[in-house]
Motif scaffolding. Structure first.
Motif, mmCIF file in Angstrom:
data_model
loop_
_atom_site.group_PDB
_atom_site.id
_atom_site.type_symbol
_atom_site.label_atom_id
_atom_site.label_comp_id
_atom_site.label_asym_id
_atom_site.label_seq_id
_atom_site.Cartn_x
_atom_site.Cartn_y
_atom_site.Cartn_z
ATOM 1 N N ALA A 11 0.837 -1.207 0.000
ATOM 2 C CA ALA A 11 0.000 0.000 0.000
ATOM 3 C C ALA A 11 0.873 1.258 0.000
ATOM 4 C CB ALA A 11 -0.931 -0.008 1.216
ATOM 5 N N LEU A 12 1.933 1.259 0.824
ATOM 6 C CA LEU A 12 2.855 2.395 0.845
ATOM 7 C C LEU A 12 3.523 2.590 -0.507
ATOM 8 C CD1 LEU A 12 4.651 1.914 4.293
ATOM 9 C CD2 LEU A 12 3.178 3.826 3.662
ATOM 10 N N TRP A 13 4.043 1.508 -1.065
ATOM 11 C CA TRP A 13 4.754 1.579 -2.349
ATOM 12 C C TRP A 13 3.827 2.054 -3.459
ATOM 13 C CZ3 TRP A 13 9.384 1.964 -4.270
ATOM 14 C CH2 TRP A 13 9.594 1.699 -5.619
ATOM 15 N N GLN A 14 2.596 1.544 -3.474
ATOM 16 C CA GLN A 14 1.652 1.950 -4.517
ATOM 17 C C GLN A 14 1.318 3.430 -4.414
ATOM 18 O OE1 GLN A 14 -1.586 -0.809 -3.977
ATOM 19 N NE2 GLN A 14 -0.387 -2.543 -4.777
ATOM 20 N N ASN A 15 1.211 3.953 -3.191
ATOM 21 C CA ASN A 15 0.952 5.389 -3.024
ATOM 22 C C ASN A 15 2.124 6.217 -3.526
ATOM 23 O OD1 ASN A 15 -1.593 5.102 -1.896
ATOM 24 N ND2 ASN A 15 -0.833 5.035 0.207
ATOM 25 N N TRP A 16 3.343 5.818 -3.180
ATOM 26 C CA TRP A 16 4.525 6.531 -3.656
ATOM 27 C C TRP A 16 4.617 6.488 -5.170
ATOM 28 C CZ3 TRP A 16 8.112 3.655 0.278
ATOM 29 C CH2 TRP A 16 7.917 4.189 1.544
ATOM 30 N N GLN A 17 4.409 5.287 -5.726
ATOM 31 C CA GLN A 17 4.541 5.132 -7.174
ATOM 32 C C GLN A 17 3.480 5.937 -7.910
ATOM 33 O OE1 GLN A 17 4.976 1.093 -8.458
ATOM 34 N NE2 GLN A 17 5.351 1.654 -10.584
ATOM 35 N N ALA A 18 2.252 5.989 -7.356
ATOM 36 C CA ALA A 18 1.194 6.772 -7.996
ATOM 37 C C ALA A 18 1.558 8.252 -8.047
ATOM 38 C CB ALA A 18 -0.129 6.575 -7.249
ATOM 39 N N SER A 19 2.129 8.769 -6.948
ATOM 40 C CA SER A 19 2.541 10.178 -6.929
ATOM 41 C C SER A 19 3.633 10.438 -7.954
ATOM 42 C CB SER A 19 3.045 10.568 -5.534
ATOM 43 O OG SER A 19 2.005 10.543 -4.600
ATOM 44 N N LEU A 20 4.609 9.522 -8.014
ATOM 45 C CA LEU A 20 5.700 9.698 -8.970
ATOM 46 C C LEU A 20 5.226 9.529 -10.405
ATOM 47 C CD1 LEU A 20 8.697 8.003 -7.166
ATOM 48 C CD2 LEU A 20 8.493 10.396 -7.812
ATOM 49 N N ASP A 21 4.328 8.576 -10.646
ATOM 50 C CA ASP A 21 3.789 8.394 -11.997
ATOM 51 C C ASP A 21 3.099 9.669 -12.485
ATOM 52 O OD1 ASP A 21 4.681 5.819 -12.375
ATOM 53 O OD2 ASP A 21 2.835 4.875 -11.686
ATOM 54 N N LYS A 22 2.342 10.295 -11.574
ATOM 55 C CA LYS A 22 1.661 11.543 -11.929
ATOM 56 C C LYS A 22 2.671 12.639 -12.225
ATOM 57 C CE LYS A 22 -1.792 14.786 -10.147
ATOM 58 N NZ LYS A 22 -2.699 15.107 -8.995
ATOM 59 N N SER A 23 3.714 12.701 -11.417
ATOM 60 C CA SER A 23 4.752 13.704 -11.632
ATOM 61 C C SER A 23 5.491 13.457 -12.937
ATOM 62 C CB SER A 23 5.737 13.680 -10.463
ATOM 63 O OG SER A 23 6.785 14.592 -10.669
ATOM 64 N N ILE A 24 5.828 12.203 -13.189
ATOM 65 C CA ILE A 24 6.547 11.848 -14.422
ATOM 66 C C ILE A 24 5.743 12.241 -15.654
ATOM 67 C CG2 ILE A 24 7.355 9.897 -15.816
ATOM 68 C CD1 ILE A 24 8.089 8.536 -13.119
ATOM 69 N N ALA A 25 4.423 12.060 -15.584
ATOM 70 C CA ALA A 25 3.558 12.342 -16.737
ATOM 71 C C ALA A 25 3.544 13.822 -17.095
ATOM 72 C CB ALA A 25 2.143 11.850 -16.457
ATOM 73 N N THR A 26 3.744 14.695 -16.091
ATOM 74 C CA THR A 26 3.630 16.137 -16.334
ATOM 75 C C THR A 26 4.962 16.880 -16.251
ATOM 76 O OG1 THR A 26 3.137 16.487 -13.985
ATOM 77 C CG2 THR A 26 1.263 16.162 -15.471
ATOM 78 N N ALA A 27 6.023 16.191 -15.852
ATOM 79 C CA ALA A 27 7.310 16.861 -15.650
ATOM 80 C C ALA A 27 7.908 17.369 -16.954
ATOM 81 C CB ALA A 27 8.289 15.896 -14.978
ATOM 82 N N GLN A 28 8.596 18.503 -16.859
ATOM 83 C CA GLN A 28 9.347 19.049 -17.991
ATOM 84 C C GLN A 28 10.715 18.370 -18.008
ATOM 85 O OE1 GLN A 28 7.846 21.218 -20.136
ATOM 86 N NE2 GLN A 28 6.027 20.974 -18.848
ATOM 87 N N LEU A 29 10.902 17.400 -18.877
ATOM 88 C CA LEU A 29 12.099 16.561 -18.836
ATOM 89 C C LEU A 29 13.016 16.746 -20.038
ATOM 90 C CD1 LEU A 29 10.402 13.290 -17.521
ATOM 91 C CD2 LEU A 29 11.723 14.951 -16.222
ATOM 92 N N GLY A 30 12.904 17.888 -20.711
ATOM 93 C CA GLY A 30 13.850 18.188 -21.783
ATOM 94 C C GLY A 30 13.432 17.642 -23.130
ATOM 95 N N ASP A 31 14.401 17.651 -24.048
ATOM 96 C CA ASP A 31 14.115 17.297 -25.440
ATOM 97 C C ASP A 31 13.704 15.842 -25.609
ATOM 98 O OD1 ASP A 31 14.761 19.883 -26.140
ATOM 99 O OD2 ASP A 31 16.863 19.407 -26.576
ATOM 100 N N ASN A 32 14.226 14.958 -24.778
ATOM 101 C CA ASN A 32 13.926 13.534 -24.901
ATOM 102 C C ASN A 32 12.950 13.096 -23.808
ATOM 103 O OD1 ASN A 32 15.811 13.232 -27.071
ATOM 104 N ND2 ASN A 32 17.457 13.236 -25.548
ATOM 105 N N ALA A 33 11.896 13.887 -23.630
ATOM 106 C CA ALA A 33 10.974 13.671 -22.516
ATOM 107 C C ALA A 33 10.336 12.288 -22.544
ATOM 108 C CB ALA A 33 9.891 14.746 -22.506
ATOM 109 N N GLU A 34 9.852 11.860 -23.705
ATOM 110 C CA GLU A 34 9.170 10.567 -23.776
ATOM 111 C C GLU A 34 10.128 9.421 -23.475
ATOM 112 O OE1 GLU A 34 5.944 10.043 -23.907
ATOM 113 O OE2 GLU A 34 5.816 12.222 -23.800
ATOM 114 N N GLU A 35 11.340 9.518 -23.996
ATOM 115 C CA GLU A 35 12.339 8.488 -23.719
ATOM 116 C C GLU A 35 12.680 8.459 -22.226
ATOM 117 O OE1 GLU A 35 16.978 7.364 -24.880
ATOM 118 O OE2 GLU A 35 15.916 8.958 -25.946
ATOM 119 N N THR A 36 12.814 9.647 -21.621
ATOM 120 C CA THR A 36 13.125 9.725 -20.194
ATOM 121 C C THR A 36 11.994 9.158 -19.362
ATOM 122 O OG1 THR A 36 14.500 11.688 -20.545
ATOM 123 C CG2 THR A 36 13.709 11.286 -18.310
ATOM 124 N N ARG A 37 10.746 9.490 -19.732
ATOM 125 C CA ARG A 37 9.599 8.939 -19.007
ATOM 126 C C ARG A 37 9.590 7.415 -19.092
ATOM 127 N NH1 ARG A 37 6.937 13.585 -21.381
ATOM 128 N NH2 ARG A 37 6.481 15.082 -19.717
#
Length: 374
Positions: A236-262
């Motif tokens: 339950a803890l891990w799933q909560n952490w991963q959900a927060s990070l997944d949401k962040s990863i989806a919207t983060a500004q990750l540069g020119d190779n964003a999709e590859e980085t995601r």
């Protein structure tokens, strides 16, 4: 800065093994500027849009606001740059009349300084510059005096005082230390001191010293695998952490190779989840430890990507992830250079950590239920 100082200092102390004869230990503790900014915003710049009212008069006619601090290093000092909004006014007929209004940039250079006892790390201002939006120096004497009187002490007041945080450090470490070693733990904490602190382009480089005990011949006590109830709580803890990070990863500004980085981030998160599950639920020999294998193969790549993604999270949540990354960096780096400490980037270490996190989560849940009943 209580979260920052407690977590990083506690992490350094946690690297000490089961105890024996005392010896002197010196540990480098790096602090990136983005980590320091996260803490400053969380602790000091608590107003809207990362702001703080550094000064105001009793009638609210005059004030000095700082916002959006930017932190970097220059010439061996910490450089903090703020937006400034200032007004000097007077009450007239029940209303405020502005006599002077100004907005610009406040720039301070602050020297990391360790006191003679090694207990206090402070950041006195050595230079203060104020400019308007066009880069022209502030030439209004009243405002220059106000900034020096109000803003400089506020920023110079930042410090890490070991005398104040030792109880917090002990509280943080108790879940990891066997009861029979509690006396040695407190002796170690009481011996903790700053040896050196330097600012460079990447962050603060702090050297911590303390008296630790040598490892015994018995080595580190193994931790049992998690039972089904504990595994359910961990998931339950891990799933909560991963959900927060997944949401962040989806919207983060990750540069020119964003999709590859995601894609890389999602892939490494899946590997981490699998490795952690194996480490928590199955017995493993040292040379085939799934947690150690994950860090050896993935952490150097994963950590920078994770920092960028977590920087998109809101203040308190971002601080939690950046703290975890910084602490893991420290542990992994010390193990990688063969530091003679009881350091466990391993399934055994993860089991201890998981049980501590589960216990903390359980206490929080009980406190929330009690509050609702009250």
């Amino acid at each position: 800065m209580s979260i920052l100082r407690t977590v990083l200092i506690s992490t350094a102390l946690l690297l000490t093994a089961e105890n024996g004869l005392a010896r002197e230990i010196n540990i480098p503790v790096p602090m990136e500027y983005r980590f320091i900014k996260s803490v400053l915003v969380n602790q000091l710049y608590t107003g809207p849009d990362e702001s703080v009212r550094a000064w105001k008069d009793g009638k609210q006619c005059s004030y000095l606001d700082l916002d959006h601090p930017q932190i970097s290093g220059e010439n061996g000092q910490v450089k903090i740059q703020n937006n400034v909004q200032a007004r000097i006014g007077t009450a007239l007929g029940g209303k405020c009349m502005a006599l002077v209004e100004w907005s610009g940039i406040l720039q301070t250079f602050q020297q990391p300084t360790v006191d003679a006892s090694g207990n206090v790390l402070s950041f006195p201002v050595t230079q203060l510059n104020a400019f308007d939006r066009n880069g022209q120096p502030l030439n209004i004497n009243q405002l220059q005096s106000l900034i020096k009187k109000a803003a400089e002490p506020k920023l110079s007041g930042l410090k890490i005082d070991l005398n104040q945080v030792r109880p917090d450090i002990a509280k943080t470490l108790v879940p990891y230390i066997a009861a029979e070693h509690s006396e040695e733990l407190h002796d170690t904490i009481n011996s903790l001191r700053f040896n050196q602190a330097k600012a460079d382009a990447n962050g603060l480089q702090i050297n911590l010293g303390y008296t630790a005990a040598n490892p015994t011949q018995n080595g580190v006590k193994p931790a049992a695998i998690l039972n089904e109830t504990e595994l359910k709580q961990w998931r339950a803890l891990w799933q909560n952490w991963q959900a927060s990070l997944d949401k962040s990863i989806a919207t983060a500004q990750l540069g020119d190779n964003a999709e590859e980085t995601r894609g890389k981030l999602h892939e490494v998160l899946q590997k981490a989840g699998t490795a952690f599950e194996q480490g928590l639920s199955s017995e493993s020999v040292a040379e085939n430890d799934p947690v150690r294998k994950f860090f050896n193969s993935s952490w150097d790549t994963f950590a920078p990507l994770l920092r960028d993604a977590s920087s998109q999270l809101p203040g308190g949540e971002k601080l939690r992830y950046v703290t975890l990354i910084a602490a893991t960096d420290l542990m992994y780096e010390l193990e990688s250079i063969g530091s003679p400490l009881g350091l466990e980037v391993s399934s055994n270490g993860l089991r201890k950590l998981a049980r501590s996190l589960i216990a903390q989560q359980t206490l929080k849940g009980k406190a929330k239920r009690a509050k609702r009943k009250g």
